[in-house]
Design a protein around this motif. Structure first.
Motif, short mmCIF file in Angstrom:
data_model
loop_
_atom_site.label_atom_id
_atom_site.label_comp_id
_atom_site.label_asym_id
_atom_site.label_seq_id
_atom_site.Cartn_x
_atom_site.Cartn_y
_atom_site.Cartn_z
N CYS A 48 0.83 -1.21 0.00
CA CYS A 48 0.00 0.00 0.00
C CYS A 48 0.86 1.26 0.00
O CYS A 48 1.85 1.34 0.73
CB CYS A 48 -0.91 -0.02 1.22
SG CYS A 48 -1.89 1.46 1.42
N TYR A 49 0.46 2.28 -0.80
CA TYR A 49 1.18 3.55 -0.86
C TYR A 49 0.92 4.43 0.36
O TYR A 49 1.57 5.45 0.54
CB TYR A 49 0.76 4.34 -2.11
CG TYR A 49 1.33 3.82 -3.41
CD1 TYR A 49 2.44 2.98 -3.43
CD2 TYR A 49 0.75 4.18 -4.62
CE1 TYR A 49 2.95 2.50 -4.62
CE2 TYR A 49 1.27 3.71 -5.81
CZ TYR A 49 2.37 2.87 -5.81
OH TYR A 49 2.86 2.41 -6.99
N CYS A 53 -2.35 8.27 -0.81
CA CYS A 53 -3.07 7.71 -1.96
C CYS A 53 -4.58 7.79 -1.71
O CYS A 53 -5.29 8.56 -2.33
CB CYS A 53 -2.62 6.27 -2.20
SG CYS A 53 -3.63 5.42 -3.42
N CYS A 56 -8.72 3.92 -2.67
CA CYS A 56 -9.69 2.87 -2.33
C CYS A 56 -10.75 3.41 -1.38
O CYS A 56 -11.95 3.12 -1.53
CB CYS A 56 -8.99 1.67 -1.72
SG CYS A 56 -7.94 2.09 -0.32
N CYS A 89 -7.23 0.90 -7.05
CA CYS A 89 -5.90 0.78 -6.48
C CYS A 89 -4.88 0.60 -7.60
O CYS A 89 -5.06 -0.24 -8.49
CB CYS A 89 -5.84 -0.41 -5.52
SG CYS A 89 -4.23 -0.58 -4.75
S1 SF4 Z 1 -5.69 2.43 -3.33
FE1 SF4 Z 1 -5.75 2.03 -1.12
S2 SF4 Z 1 -4.74 0.04 -0.85
FE2 SF4 Z 1 -4.18 0.79 -2.91
S3 SF4 Z 1 -2.26 1.88 -2.59
FE3 SF4 Z 1 -3.89 3.38 -2.44
S4 SF4 Z 1 -4.36 3.56 -0.23
FE4 SF4 Z 1 -3.18 1.64 -0.57
#
Ligand code: SF4
Ligand code: SF4
Length: 150
Positions: A48-49, A53, A56, A89
């Protein structure tokens, strides 16, 4: 000698019943049909970033996925196993959703490519349309279910 009682098994069974009842109550109150017989969702925190991010979380129609103590967690009782989080994601294999269709078919998704394949199917489109219909009012409603996340 009498049969021994599987206490652990009974506890797991009770917990499953509790989750199912809560799920029925919450989704029923939301007017959201439960599209699948069952499902599970996993997040690989190593991939996970992080909070910057947040894609999600923004994509989830029921706010089932959220941050707690710097970690992503999922409230499975209100997760529709819709795969919107997987589709948003950027990291393949970071979120994995497995679900069972009413006919018993098991599907698993861990990348946008897999979700895109699903969306080409009629049933997939129907599910997405149903989720989109309920989205506008969910934030207000779910704020009343705050204790679910404690
Ligand atoms: S979308 Fe959600 S699970 Fe995927 S990298 Fe981003 S924060 Fe992490
Ligand atoms: S599968 Fe759907 S409902 Fe469940 S956490 Fe992901 S976006 Fe939210």
């Amino acid at each position: 000698m009498g049969e021994s009682i599987d206490i652990f098994g009974l506890m797991v069974e009770e917990e499953e019943k509790r989750k199912k009842a809560l799920r029925e109550e919450v989704l029923g109150a939301l007017g959201v049909p439960d599209f699948f017989k069952g499902g599970s969702i996993w997040i690989d925190a190593r991939k996970c970033y992080g909070r910057e991010c947040d894609m999600c979380v923004k994509a989830c129609p029921t706010k089932a996925i959220f941050w707690r103590g710097g970690q992503l967690v999922v409230q499975e009782e209100i997760c529709l196993f819709c795969t919107a989080c997987v589709a948003n994601c950027m990291v393949e294999g970071c979120i994995r959703v497995r679900r069972t269709r009413p006919d018993g078919t098991v599907e698993e998704f861990s990348s946008l490519r897999e979700v895109a394949t699903l969306l080409r199917s009629i049933s997939g489109r129907k599910a997405l349309e149903a989720v989109e219909k309920i989205f506008p009012s969910l934030g207000d409603f779910l704020s009343r279910f705050g204790p679910l996340r404690s």
